[in-house]
Design a protein around this motif. Sequence first.
Motif, PDB file in Angstrom:
ATOM      1  N   LEU A 287       0.828  -1.206   0.000  1.00 52.24           N
ATOM      2  CA  LEU A 287       0.000   0.000   0.000  1.00 52.24           C
ATOM      3  C   LEU A 287       0.864   1.258   0.000  1.00 52.24           C
ATOM      4  N   ALA A 288       1.980   1.213   0.722  1.00 53.44           N
ATOM      5  CA  ALA A 288       2.886   2.363   0.752  1.00 53.44           C
ATOM      6  C   ALA A 288       3.486   2.611  -0.635  1.00 53.44           C
TER       7      ALA A 288
ATOM      8  N   ASP B 255       2.870   6.014  -2.735  1.00 51.91           N
ATOM      9  CA  ASP B 255       3.985   6.803  -3.266  1.00 51.91           C
ATOM     10  C   ASP B 255       3.836   7.002  -4.773  1.00 51.91           C
ATOM     11  N   MET B 256       3.487   5.939  -5.475  1.00 49.69           N
ATOM     12  CA  MET B 256       3.335   6.027  -6.922  1.00 49.69           C
ATOM     13  C   MET B 256       2.211   6.997  -7.295  1.00 49.69           C
TER      14      MET B 256
ATOM     15  N   GLY C 274       0.224  11.855  -9.335  1.00 50.81           N
ATOM     16  CA  GLY C 274      -0.761  12.905  -9.106  1.00 50.81           C
ATOM     17  C   GLY C 274      -0.139  14.282  -9.139  1.00 50.81           C
ATOM     18  N   ARG C 275       1.053  14.409  -8.565  1.00 43.32           N
ATOM     19  CA  ARG C 275       1.767  15.682  -8.577  1.00 43.32           C
ATOM     20  C   ARG C 275       2.191  16.032 -10.001  1.00 43.32           C
ATOM     21  N   LYS C 276       2.675  15.034 -10.727  1.00 47.01           N
ATOM     22  CA  LYS C 276       3.168  15.265 -12.090  1.00 47.01           C
ATOM     23  C   LYS C 276       2.048  15.699 -13.036  1.00 47.01           C
TER      24      LYS C 276
ATOM     25  N   GLY D  83     -10.487   9.161  -2.577  1.00 41.65           N
ATOM     26  CA  GLY D  83      -9.979   8.186  -1.623  1.00 41.65           C
ATOM     27  C   GLY D  83      -8.811   7.352  -2.109  1.00 41.65           C
ATOM     28  N   ILE D  84      -8.154   7.774  -3.160  1.00 46.41           N
ATOM     29  CA  ILE D  84      -6.992   7.040  -3.637  1.00 46.41           C
ATOM     30  C   ILE D  84      -5.768   7.418  -2.801  1.00 46.41           C
ATOM     31  N   LEU D  85      -5.712   8.652  -2.363  1.00 46.56           N
ATOM     32  CA  LEU D  85      -4.647   9.121  -1.464  1.00 46.56           C
ATOM     33  C   LEU D  85      -5.265   9.522  -0.145  1.00 46.56           C
TER      34      LEU D  85
END
Length: 58
Positions: free
Chosen positions: A32-33, A37-38, A43-45, A56-58
């Motif tokens: 899950l970690a 992280d992925m 998401g940021r990119k 609810g994905i993050l």
Amino acid sequence: MTRYQKNKEEVRQFAIDWQADFSNHNYSYSELAVFQDMFSRLGRKYGLLREFRENGIL
């Protein structure tokens, strides 16, 4: 459609599919970690952090 937009849609669809299939797996905390992280990096990119958090994905 630019390559960026295509990749963004692919990341969005992957997250939707992963979330829909989540209950069919028994992920360990370390797995899950890795996913968190992925999805955080992608998401940021691609500007999807808010959407991932709202769904609810993050």
